[in-house]
Design a protein around this motif. Structure first.
Motif: not given
Length: 66
Positions: A20-38
């Motif tokens: 969850d990019e809102q709850l886990q932004p540090e993990i989400a930033r490790q992945y290249p994505y623009y749309y969800v889900p990815t």
């Protein structure tokens, strides 16, 4: 995803993590994505954006190949 797993027992072997990019932004930033889900399989992006049942089935099938 749960519907597909109920239809095909092999899909139960697919391990996945939901970030969850809102709850886990540090993990989400490790992945290249623009749309969800990815969806990533072994670190490789296999789908990004709205996902139909067929698309998710394809993701599961790719995961089982690895």
């Amino acid at each position: 995803m749960e519907e597909l797993k109920a239809e095909n027992a092999h899909y139960e072997r697919v391990e996945f993590t939901i970030v969850d990019e809102q709850l886990q932004p540090e993990i989400a930033r490790q992945y290249p994505y623009y749309y969800v889900p990815t969806y990533f399989v072994d670190g490789i992006k296999v789908h990004e954006g709205a996902a139909t049942k067929d698309i998710i089935r394809n993701v599961f099938d790719k995961a089982l190949e690895h």
